[in-house]
Design an enzyme around this catalytic site. Structure first.
Site, short mmCIF file in Angstrom:
data_model
loop_
_atom_site.label_atom_id
_atom_site.label_comp_id
_atom_site.label_asym_id
_atom_site.label_seq_id
_atom_site.Cartn_x
_atom_site.Cartn_y
_atom_site.Cartn_z
N PHE A 14 0.82 -1.22 0.00
CA PHE A 14 0.00 0.00 0.00
C PHE A 14 0.84 1.26 0.00
CE2 PHE A 14 0.81 -0.42 4.58
CZ PHE A 14 1.09 0.90 4.93
N SER A 23 5.57 -6.80 4.33
CA SER A 23 6.15 -7.00 5.67
C SER A 23 7.00 -8.28 5.70
CB SER A 23 5.02 -7.13 6.69
OG SER A 23 4.35 -8.35 6.50
N CYS A 44 9.70 1.43 3.55
CA CYS A 44 10.65 0.43 4.03
C CYS A 44 12.05 1.04 4.20
CB CYS A 44 10.67 -0.79 3.12
SG CYS A 44 11.11 -0.40 1.44
N GLU A 86 9.41 -3.18 13.63
CA GLU A 86 8.99 -2.13 12.72
C GLU A 86 7.70 -1.46 13.22
OE1 GLU A 86 8.09 -3.60 8.76
OE2 GLU A 86 8.99 -1.80 7.91
N LYS A 141 -0.90 -7.70 -8.79
CA LYS A 141 -1.95 -7.71 -7.75
C LYS A 141 -1.58 -6.63 -6.73
CE LYS A 141 -2.48 -9.35 -3.82
NZ LYS A 141 -3.07 -8.11 -3.24
#
Lengths: 483, 120
Positions: free
Chosen positions: A150, A227, A282, A383, A174
């Site tokens: 996202f 993730s 990230c 994180e 996707k």
């Protein structure tokens, strides 16, 4: 009327067979922007079949012609640049400049793909044995897919799709069901290119669609960004099904600040690294390690600059930090901050309860700084993926390197210093895939591979750069003799 | 007073400034200057698209839209000169605050062009 998204399969927009649709929410205004289908295995199978059917014709399309499609794609992206940036802001919550920066970097990847005629060249040796020549040729493999996150809904798919198809493969994207609208618009542009039907396909959805891609025997390889737990699952599933895979996971990026750094200029850059995209990237700076005497002036400057950042709706040009992506994300971030406090961290700047006039229901989290953070605390290890910066102390450079290398992540690390000696030692010794020297966001440009080590990357060949050419092609060796 | 505190805010203000000057000069019958303004607007749109560098986006301080008001009612030569001077002042203040050299160069050039027009 809210737009109900369709998949793009075999050159046509088609209804998904899904029975479940997820609302796509603007995180600042809470407006529903669209409905995203939770596509089924059947939908994925249709896309794979279309991509397989297109492969033979597409791989035989001369590479120069394939590159021409990329030039036209770039032109369309430039033409619709501002529209794309607006859609990214609306569905993701980042600022306009961040969205523009994202589209720019996506276009860089298209630029890179135009170089495929050169990058696919290979080598050969005459008379490797008497009268025998040996050469290598690069060949595309078939259908590839990308499962994307996202946080960079336009850029990350563009890391993969252009190079993959320019190499002669066919492709399925996707996107994240939280932010599918950017890809929807990008596929409208791809539709204008008149590529052979089935070369590019879009399947919206969540876990079911992702699993169907990873387990489908017709898919040769998968690129993933997300993730760490999911990246690990993607890697294991894809390898179990005999696929190539590059799975980029989460991160906990450290920044070391030496006492000799220019504090004002360094912190100005660290602001972007920590709070850019509301910390949801990230490569975001998550922990700043102040070395020795750097601590006091650094803390002062961090609090000063972070507290003056203007938080607001991304479509307002004067907004310097937008929302996090969802209420659930906000909730998770606040819980982690609370956990940090319970474990002994102190809050030097509290952005948890910020409200923005006119957007009272928006999922805003203001710039937050935790201090007295130690390496064993959850906020130092895991994180947060939000605008929370943890401030840590190290007595000297060696201890800073040791703290950084203790992390189980290895995506990026940066140092701010005016010493060449420390800079060199840092890039030599720190175990992270992307190193920044006086740069807080160590983001490689499209012609370099996007690094990643330890729990931040699962696979062999990274995304972007020449690694991507290796990932999307197979090298065939031809040993030739004429008798 | 609207703060021009981001790369996009500065460039968008410049783009809108040139668009307003284009319309102003059309109304004043100065087709040559209207065309110049439009050319700059297109150039600035390109700069906003191409020079945004995600990894070096930094906050900008000390620049406010309200400090550069145009008087679009006054189409006399003196009014035109005053507006050109205002535009030149904006570019002179904005250019050093942008940390991407390509963008800075274009802003400097726009400033020079307005300065020259103010002197004509």
């Amino acid at each position: 009327m809210v737009k109900r998204l369709k998949n793009y399969v075999g050159g046509r927009w088609v209804e998904s067979t899904a029975t479940i649709y997820t609302p796509v929410i603007n995180p600042a205004t809470c407006e529903t922007l669209g409905e995203c289908p939770d596509s089924t295995r059947e939908d994925v199978d249709r896309a794979v079949q279309a991509a397989q059917a297109a492969f033979e014709e597409w791989r035989r399309t001369p590479v120069l012609n394939r590159a021409q499609y990329m030039y036209r794609f770039k032109a369309l992206l430039e033409e619709r640049f501002e529209d794309l940036a607006r859609v990214v802001v609306e569905e993701n919550g980042k600022t306009r400049d961040e969205a523009r920066g994202e589209i720019r970097r996506g276009i860089e990847s298209v630029d890179f793909a135009t170089s495929v005629p050169v990058l696919m060249r290979n080598d050969g040796v005459e008379d490797i044995a008497a009268g025998i020549d040996e050469t290598t040729v690069r060949q595309p493999l078939g259908v590839f897919a990308a499962i994307t996150p996202f946080n960079f809904p336009a850029m990350v798919p563009l890391w993969f799709l252009p190079t993959a198809i320019a190499c002669g493969n066919t492709f399925i994207v996707k996107p994240s069901p939280q932010t599918p609208l950017s890809m929807d618009l990008i596929f409208e542009l791809l539709d204008e290119l008149d590529l052979p039907e089935g070369v590019v396909n879009l399947v919206h959805g969540g876990k079911d669609a992702a699993m169907a891609i990873m387990e489908h025997p017709g898919v040769k390889g998968v690129s993933f960004v997300g993730s760490t737990p999911v990246a690990k699952l993607v890697y294991e599933t894809c390898t179990r099904h005999g696929k190539r895979v590059q799975a980029q996971g989460g991160a906990k990026n450290y920044i070391a600040v030496m006492p000799d750094a220019d504090m004002t200029a360094s912190v100005k850059n660290i602001m972007g690294a920590a709070y850019g995209c509301a910390g949801q990237r990230c490569l975001a700076a998550a922990v700043v390690v102040a070395v020795g005497e750097a601590y006091d002036p650094l803390r002062e400057e961090l609090v000063k600059q972070a507290s003056s950042l203007r938080v607001g709706y991304g479509l307002d040009e004067s907004t310097q930090m937008g929302t996090v992506v969802s209420a659930a994300a906000r909730e998770r971030i606040l819980k982690m901050v609370e956990q940090g406090i319970q474990e002994g961290a102190k809050i030097a700047l509290d952005g948890r309860y910020i409200t923005v006039a006119g957007f009272e229901d928006g999922t805003f989290v203001g710039p937050t700084i935790l201090e007295d953070v130690t390496p064993d605390m959850t906020v130092a290890r895991e994180e947060i993926f939000g605008p929370v910066l943890s401030l840590m102390k190290a007595k000297d450079f060696d201890e800073a390197v040791e703290i950084i290398n203790r992390s189980h992540y290895g995506n990026a690390a940066s140092i701010f210093t005016s010493s060449g000696k420390y800079a060199r030692e840092f890039k030599y010794r720190v175990n992270a895939g992307n190193i920044g020297i006086n740069i807080g966001v160590a983001a490689p440009s499209a012609s370099f591979p996007f690094g990643g080590q330890k729990d931040s990357f699962f696979g062999d060949l990274h995304g972007q750069g020449e690694d991507s050419i290796d990932f999307y092609t197979d090298r065939k060796i031809v040993i030739e003799r004429w008798i | 007073m609207t703060a021009l505190n981001t790369f996009g805010a500065v460039l968008t203000f410049a783009i809108e400034l040139e668009a307003r000057l284009h319309d102003y000069y059309c109304a004043a019958g100065r087709v040559d200057r209207a065309q110049e303004a439009d050319k700059r607007r297109v150039k600035l749109e390109r700069v906003r698209r191409e020079s945004v560098l995600e990894i070096t986006l930094e906050a900008i301080e000390g620049l406010n839209a309200g400090d550069y008001p145009l008087n679009l009612e006054d189409t006399t030569p003196a009014g035109q000169q005053a507006n050109e001077r205002t535009a030149a002042q904006f570019y002179a203040a904005a250019a050093p605050k942008i940390n991407v050299r390509e963008a800075q160069r274009v802003l400097e050039r726009c400033g020079r062009e307005h300065e020259e027009a103010a002197g004509r």
